[in-house]
Design an enzyme around this catalytic site. Structure first.
Site, PDB file in Angstrom:
ATOM      1  N   ASP A 228       4.823  -5.371  35.245  1.00 47.54           N
ATOM      2  CA  ASP A 228       5.537  -5.853  34.133  1.00 47.54           C
ATOM      3  C   ASP A 228       6.440  -6.829  34.656  1.00 47.54           C
ATOM      4  OD1 ASP A 228       6.399  -5.906  31.488  1.00 47.54           O
ATOM      5  OD2 ASP A 228       8.004  -4.157  31.658  1.00 47.54           O
TER       6      ASP A 228
ATOM      7  N   HIS B   8       2.680 -15.276  33.499  1.00 47.58           N
ATOM      8  CA  HIS B   8       1.450 -14.697  33.515  1.00 47.58           C
ATOM      9  C   HIS B   8       0.534 -15.416  34.540  1.00 47.58           C
ATOM     10  CE1 HIS B   8       2.480 -12.079  30.475  1.00 47.58           C
ATOM     11  NE2 HIS B   8       2.457 -13.034  29.435  1.00 47.58           N
TER      12      HIS B   8
ATOM     13  N   LEU C 256     -12.609  -1.274  48.367  1.00 42.78           N
ATOM     14  CA  LEU C 256     -11.567  -1.068  47.296  1.00 42.78           C
ATOM     15  C   LEU C 256     -12.151  -0.947  45.984  1.00 42.78           C
ATOM     16  CD1 LEU C 256      -8.542  -0.644  46.819  1.00 42.78           C
ATOM     17  CD2 LEU C 256      -8.745  -3.223  46.379  1.00 42.78           C
TER      18      LEU C 256
HETATM   19  C1  IPE Z   1       3.350  -2.635  29.800  1.00 44.58           C
HETATM   20  O1  IPE Z   1       4.177  -3.752  29.775  1.00 44.58           O
HETATM   21  C2  IPE Z   1       1.828  -3.321  29.541  1.00 44.58           C
HETATM   22  C3  IPE Z   1       1.239  -3.935  30.759  1.00 44.58           C
HETATM   23  C4  IPE Z   1       1.920  -4.343  31.733  1.00 44.58           C
HETATM   24  C5  IPE Z   1      -0.108  -4.629  30.557  1.00 44.58           C
HETATM   25  P1  IPE Z   1       4.755  -4.125  28.198  1.00 44.58           P
HETATM   26  O2  IPE Z   1       5.731  -5.148  28.601  1.00 44.58           O
HETATM   27  O3  IPE Z   1       3.922  -4.286  27.279  1.00 44.58           O
HETATM   28  O4  IPE Z   1       5.614  -2.785  27.899  1.00 44.58           O
HETATM   29  P2  IPE Z   1       6.779  -2.554  27.047  1.00 44.58           P
HETATM   30  O5  IPE Z   1       6.463  -3.274  25.718  1.00 44.58           O
HETATM   31  O6  IPE Z   1       8.016  -3.057  27.577  1.00 44.58           O
HETATM   32  O7  IPE Z   1       6.840  -0.872  26.827  1.00 44.58           O
HETATM   33  C1  IPE Z   2       3.735  -7.851  31.851  1.00 43.24           C
HETATM   34  O1  IPE Z   2       4.630  -8.765  31.719  1.00 43.24           O
HETATM   35  C2  IPE Z   2       2.252  -8.473  31.377  1.00 43.24           C
HETATM   36  C3  IPE Z   2       1.628  -8.004  30.017  1.00 43.24           C
HETATM   37  C4  IPE Z   2       2.249  -7.103  29.446  1.00 43.24           C
HETATM   38  C5  IPE Z   2       0.492  -8.500  29.701  1.00 43.24           C
HETATM   39  P1  IPE Z   2       5.439  -8.979  30.215  1.00 43.24           P
HETATM   40  O2  IPE Z   2       4.764 -10.034  29.687  1.00 43.24           O
HETATM   41  O3  IPE Z   2       5.516  -7.657  29.627  1.00 43.24           O
HETATM   42  O4  IPE Z   2       6.771  -9.777  30.769  1.00 43.24           O
HETATM   43  P2  IPE Z   2       8.354  -9.360  30.176  1.00 43.24           P
HETATM   44  O5  IPE Z   2       8.349  -7.626  30.284  1.00 43.24           O
HETATM   45  O6  IPE Z   2       8.291  -9.640  28.941  1.00 43.24           O
HETATM   46  O7  IPE Z   2       8.996  -9.886  31.064  1.00 43.24           O
HETATM   47 MG    MG Z   3       6.884  -6.368  29.492  1.00 46.49          MG
END
Ligand code: IPE
Ligand code: IPE
Ligand code: MG
Length: 261
Positions: A35, A52, A146
């Protein structure tokens, strides 16, 4: 200059660097909620998708380090069943990433004996994404190193709901007696049932929640949260997380290491 307390700008700079030889216990299965990509980008004045894109580099680095340290299974939360709620342009970009990632990295994964798996509901994944994923799965299925398990369109509510439906169907079909429904029967109907439960869960990006990730499998997993955004998550950060894991005592509800006395 900092001696033993070497400065790691990308991670937990206040902690002493961890030497792999200090890691007394290596978790067999590490799961990561990757995240913080969007915030990483926004902090730099970049569009979220730049985060991303950068995230893929971290996946490569952390996969290599996990393998180097002797981790057997690395599960990466790539896209949740709730992430469809995001703007279409972001979702479209995220669905292109598996192709881009595997296009540039599948050769190396094969060379490194990595076996690619996927965990999630693939029925609504775009065709082009599925093609890339299936190619990686089939070209690495005989590899014995792995296991790199991508949680793609994964969500625990969906996983558990389909397990419950399958149990109900098996009971209706008289393949399963109600009294035979136990932990094993449920586990066997989850996605990727052959994988062991994660020993260590890491969540980057500072949020202290599970966001619908592996709720059943994480019942006795050790949890590790870090503020580091995923694109900044370095090999040293993985070693810090594993170091923390290796110093914990897992009791599973028992006393002193799970003994029965
Ligand atoms: C969790 O992150 C999903 C992934 C890392 C793929 P999110 O960014 O979607 O989670 P929330 O919305 O903050 O709970
Ligand atoms: C995690 O990073 C990746 C996915 C959920 C696909 P985020 O896109 O949720 O990044 P933040 O949490 O908004 O910074
Ligand atoms: Mg996120």
């Amino acid at each position: 200059m900092f001696g033993k307390f070497s400065l790691n700008k990308k991670g937990n700079s206040e902690l002493p660097a961890v030497n792999p030889s200090e890691l007394s216990r290596i978790p067999e299965h590490v799961a990561i909620i990757m995240d913080g990509n969007g915030r990483w980008a926004q902090r730099r004045g970049l569009p979220r998708i730049a985060g991303h894109r950068e995230a893929m580099k971290t996946v490569k680095r952390i996969t290599a380090e996990a393998q180097h340290l002797g981790v057997k299974v690395l599960t990466l939360y790539t896209f949740s069943t709730e992430n469809w709620k995001r703007p279409k342009a972001e979702v479209d970009f995220l669905m292109k990433l598996p192709e881009q990632f595997l296009h540039s990295y599948l050769v190396e994964l094969k060379k490194n004996n990595v076996q690619v798996q996927v965990m999630g509901d693939l029925s609504i994944i775009p065709e082009h994404t599925l093609l890339a994923v299936n190619q990686a799965i089939s070209e690495t299925k005989n590899n014995s190193g792995l296991i790199l398990n991508f949680a793609l369109n994964y969500g625990s509510y969906a996983e558990l709901t389909q397990a419950i439906k399958r149990i109900a169907q098996d009971v209706l079909d008289r393949k399963l007696a109600i009294d035979a429904i136990d932990v094993q029967a449920v586990s066997a109907r989850l996605l990727n049932p052959e994988l062991p439960a994660p020993d260590l869960l890491i969540r980057t990006g500072g949020e202290l929640r599970l966001s619908n990730f592996m709720l059943w499998q994480l019942a006795y997993t050790e949890l590790y949260f870090t503020d580091v955004y995923w694109p900044d998550f370095a090999e040293e950060d993985l070693r810090q997380a594993i170091h923390s894991f290796s110093e914990r005592q897992r009791r599973y509800g028992g006393l002193n290491g799970g003994g029965t006395k």
